[in-house]
Design a protein around this motif. Sequence first.
Motif, PDB file in Angstrom:
ATOM      1  N   CYS A  34      11.779   4.841   0.212  1.00  0.00           N
ATOM      2  CA  CYS A  34      10.933   5.773   0.949  1.00  0.00           C
ATOM      3  C   CYS A  34      11.749   6.520   1.999  1.00  0.00           C
ATOM      4  O   CYS A  34      11.607   7.739   2.157  1.00  0.00           O
ATOM      5  CB  CYS A  34       9.795   4.997   1.606  1.00  0.00           C
ATOM      6  SG  CYS A  34       8.664   5.969   2.603  1.00  0.00           S
ATOM      7  N   PRO A  68       6.217   1.201  -4.458  1.00  0.00           N
ATOM      8  CA  PRO A  68       5.272   0.481  -3.591  1.00  0.00           C
ATOM      9  C   PRO A  68       5.314   0.935  -2.128  1.00  0.00           C
ATOM     10  O   PRO A  68       4.256   1.180  -1.530  1.00  0.00           O
ATOM     11  CB  PRO A  68       5.714  -0.982  -3.743  1.00  0.00           C
ATOM     12  CG  PRO A  68       6.312  -1.036  -5.117  1.00  0.00           C
ATOM     13  CD  PRO A  68       7.031   0.270  -5.270  1.00  0.00           C
ATOM     14  N   GLN A  69       6.485   1.076  -1.568  1.00  0.00           N
ATOM     15  CA  GLN A  69       6.589   1.439  -0.158  1.00  0.00           C
ATOM     16  C   GLN A  69       6.105   2.868   0.080  1.00  0.00           C
ATOM     17  O   GLN A  69       5.326   3.134   1.010  1.00  0.00           O
ATOM     18  CB  GLN A  69       8.035   1.283   0.322  1.00  0.00           C
ATOM     19  CG  GLN A  69       8.205   1.551   1.813  1.00  0.00           C
ATOM     20  CD  GLN A  69       9.652   1.482   2.257  1.00  0.00           C
ATOM     21  OE1 GLN A  69      10.563   1.525   1.444  1.00  0.00           O
ATOM     22  NE2 GLN A  69       9.857   1.373   3.561  1.00  0.00           N
ATOM     23  N   ALA A  71       4.175   4.858  -1.920  1.00  0.00           N
ATOM     24  CA  ALA A  71       2.766   5.051  -2.247  1.00  0.00           C
ATOM     25  C   ALA A  71       1.854   4.418  -1.197  1.00  0.00           C
ATOM     26  O   ALA A  71       0.805   4.987  -0.852  1.00  0.00           O
ATOM     27  CB  ALA A  71       2.476   4.471  -3.618  1.00  0.00           C
ATOM     28  N   LYS A  72       2.228   3.256  -0.695  1.00  0.00           N
ATOM     29  CA  LYS A  72       1.414   2.591   0.331  1.00  0.00           C
ATOM     30  C   LYS A  72       1.420   3.387   1.631  1.00  0.00           C
ATOM     31  O   LYS A  72       0.367   3.607   2.235  1.00  0.00           O
ATOM     32  CB  LYS A  72       1.950   1.184   0.574  1.00  0.00           C
ATOM     33  CG  LYS A  72       1.182   0.417   1.659  1.00  0.00           C
ATOM     34  CD  LYS A  72       1.761  -0.970   1.872  1.00  0.00           C
ATOM     35  CE  LYS A  72       1.010  -1.711   2.981  1.00  0.00           C
ATOM     36  NZ  LYS A  72       1.591  -3.074   3.215  1.00  0.00           N
ATOM     37  N   LYS A  73       2.586   3.854   2.053  1.00  0.00           N
ATOM     38  CA  LYS A  73       2.692   4.549   3.335  1.00  0.00           C
ATOM     39  C   LYS A  73       1.876   5.828   3.348  1.00  0.00           C
ATOM     40  O   LYS A  73       1.216   6.148   4.347  1.00  0.00           O
ATOM     41  CB  LYS A  73       4.159   4.846   3.647  1.00  0.00           C
ATOM     42  CG  LYS A  73       4.367   5.548   4.987  1.00  0.00           C
ATOM     43  CD  LYS A  73       5.842   5.677   5.340  1.00  0.00           C
ATOM     44  CE  LYS A  73       6.021   6.355   6.696  1.00  0.00           C
ATOM     45  NZ  LYS A  73       7.469   6.456   7.063  1.00  0.00           N
ATOM     46  N   GLN A  75      -0.393   6.701   0.848  1.00  0.00           N
ATOM     47  CA  GLN A  75      -1.587   6.548   0.003  1.00  0.00           C
ATOM     48  C   GLN A  75      -1.578   7.559  -1.149  1.00  0.00           C
ATOM     49  O   GLN A  75      -2.567   8.275  -1.401  1.00  0.00           O
ATOM     50  CB  GLN A  75      -2.861   6.663   0.839  1.00  0.00           C
ATOM     51  CG  GLN A  75      -3.155   5.408   1.644  1.00  0.00           C
ATOM     52  CD  GLN A  75      -3.303   4.169   0.725  1.00  0.00           C
ATOM     53  OE1 GLN A  75      -4.265   4.074  -0.040  1.00  0.00           O
ATOM     54  NE2 GLN A  75      -2.364   3.234   0.810  1.00  0.00           N
ATOM     55  N   SER A  92      -1.226  -3.363  -7.548  1.00  0.00           N
ATOM     56  CA  SER A  92      -1.392  -3.610  -6.121  1.00  0.00           C
ATOM     57  C   SER A  92      -2.690  -2.989  -5.648  1.00  0.00           C
ATOM     58  O   SER A  92      -3.163  -1.997  -6.206  1.00  0.00           O
ATOM     59  CB  SER A  92      -0.215  -3.007  -5.345  1.00  0.00           C
ATOM     60  OG  SER A  92      -0.448  -3.039  -3.957  1.00  0.00           O
ATOM     61  N   GLN A  93      -3.275  -3.560  -4.616  1.00  0.00           N
ATOM     62  CA  GLN A  93      -4.442  -2.973  -3.974  1.00  0.00           C
ATOM     63  C   GLN A  93      -4.046  -2.097  -2.784  1.00  0.00           C
ATOM     64  O   GLN A  93      -4.905  -1.537  -2.115  1.00  0.00           O
ATOM     65  CB  GLN A  93      -5.379  -4.087  -3.488  1.00  0.00           C
ATOM     66  CG  GLN A  93      -5.876  -5.002  -4.601  1.00  0.00           C
ATOM     67  CD  GLN A  93      -6.637  -4.256  -5.674  1.00  0.00           C
ATOM     68  OE1 GLN A  93      -7.480  -3.427  -5.370  1.00  0.00           O
ATOM     69  NE2 GLN A  93      -6.339  -4.538  -6.932  1.00  0.00           N
ATOM     70  N   ALA A  94      -2.753  -1.968  -2.549  1.00  0.00           N
ATOM     71  CA  ALA A  94      -2.285  -1.267  -1.351  1.00  0.00           C
ATOM     72  C   ALA A  94      -2.203   0.237  -1.536  1.00  0.00           C
ATOM     73  O   ALA A  94      -2.053   0.980  -0.570  1.00  0.00           O
ATOM     74  CB  ALA A  94      -0.918  -1.811  -0.935  1.00  0.00           C
ATOM     75  N   TYR A  95      -2.292   0.700  -2.778  1.00  0.00           N
ATOM     76  CA  TYR A  95      -2.246   2.135  -3.047  1.00  0.00           C
ATOM     77  C   TYR A  95      -3.021   2.396  -4.333  1.00  0.00           C
ATOM     78  O   TYR A  95      -3.177   1.498  -5.172  1.00  0.00           O
ATOM     79  CB  TYR A  95      -0.797   2.639  -3.162  1.00  0.00           C
ATOM     80  CG  TYR A  95       0.086   1.808  -4.056  1.00  0.00           C
ATOM     81  CD1 TYR A  95       0.151   2.035  -5.431  1.00  0.00           C
ATOM     82  CD2 TYR A  95       0.875   0.782  -3.531  1.00  0.00           C
ATOM     83  CE1 TYR A  95       0.960   1.264  -6.252  1.00  0.00           C
ATOM     84  CE2 TYR A  95       1.683   0.004  -4.342  1.00  0.00           C
ATOM     85  CZ  TYR A  95       1.723   0.256  -5.701  1.00  0.00           C
ATOM     86  OH  TYR A  95       2.527  -0.513  -6.513  1.00  0.00           O
TER      87      TYR A  95
END
Length: 265
Positions: A34, A68-69, A71-73, A75, A92-95
């Motif tokens: 990221c 993951p990093q 997409a999560k940051k 969204q 994952s449920q984080a994004y």
Amino acid sequence: MSLYITSLNSGSNGNCYYVGNDTEAVLIDVGISCRQIERRLDQLGLSIHTVKAIFVSHEHTDHVSGIPQLAKKYQLPVYITARTLQNSRLASQAYPLRPLRSDSPVWIGDLCVSAFLKLHDAADPHSFLVRYKGTNVGVFTDLGYPCESLIEHFSQCHAAFLEANYDEEMLENGRYPYFLKQRIRGGKGHLSNQQALALFRAHKPAHMSHVLLAHLSKENNCPDLVASQFAPHRDSTEVIVAPRYAATPVYTIKAPVPAETEVPA
């Protein structure tokens, strides 16, 4: 209408390709961190907030490790096929995760992203064509062989990221073990310089303004070599070799305006 493209990184150490217009963009694969993406976009004068989605070509680490990093940051929705998701560590449920299907276009604002199957040693590998108001950009890497679907989509492009992974002589005479050489050149591995050039010469449309040669092998290729192989055949197409540890400049891609047809008096 213009599209803006750049390779943010290209090679077995990480792949990430940017395609966008003035207000929205997509990333094809995120195989770098990221922080690297943020820094390189900023250096290029592009905003991370323009990026609206990530599309996943296949599950190999050099294409997904940074998802993951990032997409999560921010969204960002991640478009991925069911089989690729099953074979990755991206659940994952984080994004948000979104389904991706062959030949079923996805609209990201005014960008139309179409995925189609390719030959590669992954669960469900896909290439992409991004369309915007008559301008087409293809992302074609990790290709075992230039199949008919690849040829069809390549011939529509005004610009393309095209794999030129290895030089056949360098691979043959290199230090890789035989099984790995066979994996690379065996029809579901990677595209050689010679295969990429044959595709380019036979099927490059007259309107193709840029081709970015991508995913070069560190061990079995050389940027100057592949550039020299393409140079005599480029005609009006600008040939760029995408580096392994840096971004390319941003290139503006625009479909030529068709000449007006004269109406007889």
